[in-house]
Scaffold this active site. Sequence first.
Site, PDB file in Angstrom:
ATOM      1  N   ASP A 101       0.846  -1.197   0.000  1.00  0.00           N
ATOM      2  CA  ASP A 101       0.000   0.000   0.000  1.00  0.00           C
ATOM      3  C   ASP A 101       0.885   1.254   0.000  1.00  0.00           C
ATOM      4  O   ASP A 101       0.385   2.378   0.051  1.00  0.00           O
ATOM      5  CB  ASP A 101      -1.017  -0.009   1.155  1.00  0.00           C
ATOM      6  CG  ASP A 101      -0.378  -0.128   2.510  1.00  0.00           C
ATOM      7  OD1 ASP A 101       0.854  -0.244   2.594  1.00  0.00           O
ATOM      8  OD2 ASP A 101      -1.121  -0.095   3.514  1.00  0.00           O
ATOM      9  N   SER A 102       2.194   1.042  -0.102  1.00  0.00           N
ATOM     10  CA  SER A 102       3.117   2.154  -0.360  1.00  0.00           C
ATOM     11  C   SER A 102       2.922   2.702  -1.771  1.00  0.00           C
ATOM     12  O   SER A 102       3.542   3.702  -2.127  1.00  0.00           O
ATOM     13  CB  SER A 102       4.559   1.664  -0.198  1.00  0.00           C
ATOM     14  OG  SER A 102       4.779   0.517  -0.989  1.00  0.00           O
TER      15      SER A 102
ATOM     16  N   ASP B 174      -1.065  -6.101  -0.094  1.00  0.00           N
ATOM     17  CA  ASP B 174      -1.297  -5.420   1.187  1.00  0.00           C
ATOM     18  C   ASP B 174      -2.768  -5.054   1.313  1.00  0.00           C
ATOM     19  O   ASP B 174      -3.370  -4.586   0.338  1.00  0.00           O
ATOM     20  CB  ASP B 174      -0.516  -4.099   1.207  1.00  0.00           C
ATOM     21  CG  ASP B 174       0.728  -4.168   2.060  1.00  0.00           C
ATOM     22  OD1 ASP B 174       0.972  -5.196   2.708  1.00  0.00           O
ATOM     23  OD2 ASP B 174       1.468  -3.163   2.066  1.00  0.00           O
TER      24      ASP B 174
ATOM     25  N   GLU C 110       8.976  -4.838  10.412  1.00  0.00           N
ATOM     26  CA  GLU C 110       9.438  -3.560   9.859  1.00  0.00           C
ATOM     27  C   GLU C 110       9.977  -2.662  10.966  1.00  0.00           C
ATOM     28  O   GLU C 110       9.298  -2.408  11.973  1.00  0.00           O
ATOM     29  CB  GLU C 110       8.282  -2.861   9.114  1.00  0.00           C
ATOM     30  CG  GLU C 110       8.708  -1.530   8.503  1.00  0.00           C
ATOM     31  CD  GLU C 110       7.765  -1.006   7.438  1.00  0.00           C
ATOM     32  OE1 GLU C 110       6.830  -1.736   7.036  1.00  0.00           O
ATOM     33  OE2 GLU C 110       7.975   0.135   6.996  1.00  0.00           O
TER      34      GLU C 110
END
Length: 248
Positions: A49-50, A88, A164
């Site tokens: 979703d980046s 995502d 992350e």
Amino acid sequence: MSDERQRVTIRELREMKGRGQRIVTLTCYDALFARLLDAAGVDVLLVGDSVNQVLAAADTTLSATLEQMIYHTKLVARGAARALVICDMPFMTYQISREDALRNCGRVLVDVGIPVMGHLGLTPQSVHALGGYRVQGRDAAAAARLLDDAQALADAGAFAVVLELIPAPLASRITKALTIPTIGIGAGPACDGQVLVLHDMLGLNEGFNPKFLKRYAALAEDVREAVRRFAAEVREGRYPGAEHSVEQ
Ligand code: KIV
């Protein structure tokens, strides 16, 4: 490599962990790059979703919609013959209720029995609640919580978990504790695999310089240079030449 290659499965990822074979993961949003990454032997393509941060200059991932994710996942799946494609779930598509999460996941995947990969540490969908893009799990209590959460995800049937922006020793503890693979980004070398945002590691996104990022190319400069040469040749009447023109 031909398109006959078998697609990587979640079972294979677990076997790779068992063999100590690192899982190579990159983000991907389109068929063209998917084809290139697949041919280069990447195991997993994460449709992150980046996407809006990378392609639409958004500050966070929060603006990504399910429709966008479905669209980009279709493109990536079309380009990739071997790599496992993971999508995502963006902000507010899984938080409201289990039913809502299941319905939304079902819109992305055609098969019943939806394999889920967890994401712990800095979860970009909660960036404001976490107080910004900062390392997670630094103190003992937060580290213990992350370890518990990772175990809970594995117990609930997740096939892998992204770690992350957490300290490397904590990622190592989690990786050793879990039977499912961990895929790290900013989580040190002990994870079972590593993921980077493609455009960052290719040097296309020059403004983003976190400690964990290694650039394997400097494509932003290559693009500028190619465009400068094109512009100069157009302005000077050197392109197109006879070899690029049809006479009749
Ligand atoms: O959305 C994304 O690109 C991600 C990776 C950074 C892991 O979640």
